[in-house]
Enzyme design. Structure first.
Site, short mmCIF file in Angstrom:
data_model
loop_
_atom_site.label_atom_id
_atom_site.label_comp_id
_atom_site.label_asym_id
_atom_site.label_seq_id
_atom_site.Cartn_x
_atom_site.Cartn_y
_atom_site.Cartn_z
N ARG A 264 7.46 2.41 -5.76
CA ARG A 264 7.52 1.43 -4.67
C ARG A 264 8.93 0.87 -4.49
NH1 ARG A 264 3.35 -2.90 -6.30
NH2 ARG A 264 4.13 -2.24 -8.34
N ASN A 282 0.63 -0.54 -3.99
CA ASN A 282 -0.23 0.25 -4.86
C ASN A 282 -1.69 0.08 -4.44
OD1 ASN A 282 1.75 1.28 -6.52
ND2 ASN A 282 1.54 -0.29 -8.09
#
Length: 348
Positions: A264, A282
């Site tokens: 990320r 997520n």
């Protein structure tokens, strides 16, 4: 914008319209190119990115900064002073790489290297033939090739069709990659800078696998990759007209080893470099979901890189979906984890 170390004299930076272009203001002083005229930028996206460079340069008033902190500014100045006034000469210089294009020179041995070259490079020669009507011939060894006149003519026409910004980016990319074909693929948005650099370093990578890497080689490769990324970003931002439509909007579902490996954080950094907006998060099932909006070329380039991701990641697949619910342009952020992904349009 000279090559010497300078000291910061300004406190605030902004960009503002200047006719059909944009200019950068350092306090109340407009930014100029070394030749004297104002630096005028063709898109608001590029102007915002250049403004950000000057906001960061030096940090505080009186601090030193150098040209390495201003890559987009350097490229914009090159476009304005050296490319736009002499396009025919720039095209001629780039066309000089046709006969020596890296992709056309194959190894005579070992067989495994030749197979690797064939598998990695031939698809881009096919792309060049399909996209630009230029079928280049391939040889083995170091004997010089002379490409067919019709192929060279087709590539010359392709270069003349490029914007000033694209020619500026190609002026950086083609010498780095040793390939006009790979450079045009990046300019066209068919290939990202990371992937193109990997293809250009294929032979060297093979040698490193057998003999090992050294610090100098790794440093040189990293510098080449950084230059290629800067050129790609410049071309992408130059196309991104800030007064136009927001561009494509896509939702991605990324599978594989993509949680707990910095995926990320990596995606946020790459998306911001390309001027995209959106978020990444997520999912509880182990996937990563992202919603991205921006110029189609920039999103396509990031998608190609996202299949690799950061070093510790192992991406096994990315499902993409075009969306039509535009998001507000508030940058690119890392969102909180979620139990469920966005509802796909097909299920509505």
């Amino acid at each position: 914008m000279s090559g010497t170390i300078r000291k910061r004299f300004w406190t605030a930076v902004r960009h503002e319209p200047d006719g059909d272009r944009y200019r950068i203001m350092l306090d109340e002083r407009p930014l100029k190119v070394p030749g004297g005229p104002l630096l005028r930028l063709q898109s608001e996206a590029l102007a915002a990115a250049v403004s950000d460079e000057w906001t960061r340069a030096g940090g505080q008033v009186g601090d030193a900064f150098g040209p390495e902190m201003l890559p987009l500014t350097r490229l914009a100045g090159t476009q304005q002073e050296r490319v736009a006034p002499r396009r025919p000469a720039v095209v001629s210089a780039l066309l000089g790489y046709v006969d020596g294009d890296l992709l056309c020179y194959r190894a005579t041995y070992p067989e495994v290297l030749l197979e690797r070259q064939q598998g990695a490079w031939e698809p881009w020669l096919d792309w060049c033939a399909a996209r630009h009507g230029a079928r280049l011939v391939v040889g083995q060894g170091v004997m010089p090739l002379v490409q067919p006149v019709d192929a060279t003519t087709a590539l010359e026409q392709a270069l003349h069709a490029q914007s000033d910004a694209a020619l500026t980016g190609l002026g950086v990319l083609v010498p780095i990659l040793g390939s006009l074909v790979l450079g045009l693929a990046v300019a066209d948005g068919a290939l990202g800078a990371d992937a193109a650099t990997g293809l250009a370093l294929l032979d060297e990578t093979y040698q490193l696998e057998h003999w090992g890497a050294d610090a100098d080689t790794s440093q040189r490769q990293a510098a080449l990759l950084q230059e290629a990324r800067e050129a790609e970003r410049f071309m992408t931002l130059s196309v991104g007209a800030g007064r136009g439509p927001p561009g494509t909007l896509q939702r991605w579902l990324i599978e594989g080893r993509v949680q707990g490996v910095g995926y990320r954080m990596w995606l946020v950094a790459e998306a911001r470099l390309l001027g995209l907006t959106g978020w990444v998060r997520n999912l509880r099932d182990g996937r990563v979901e992202a919603l991205l909006q921006g110029p189609e070329q920039a999103v396509s380039n990031l998608l190609a890189a996202a299949h690799v991701g950061p070093m510790a990641a192992r991406v096994t697949g990315i499902a993409t979906e075009l969306r039509t619910d535009p998001i507000a342009p508030v940058g690119f952020t890392q969102a909180s984890s979620s139990d469920q992904p966005l509802e796909p349009y097909s299920s509505r």
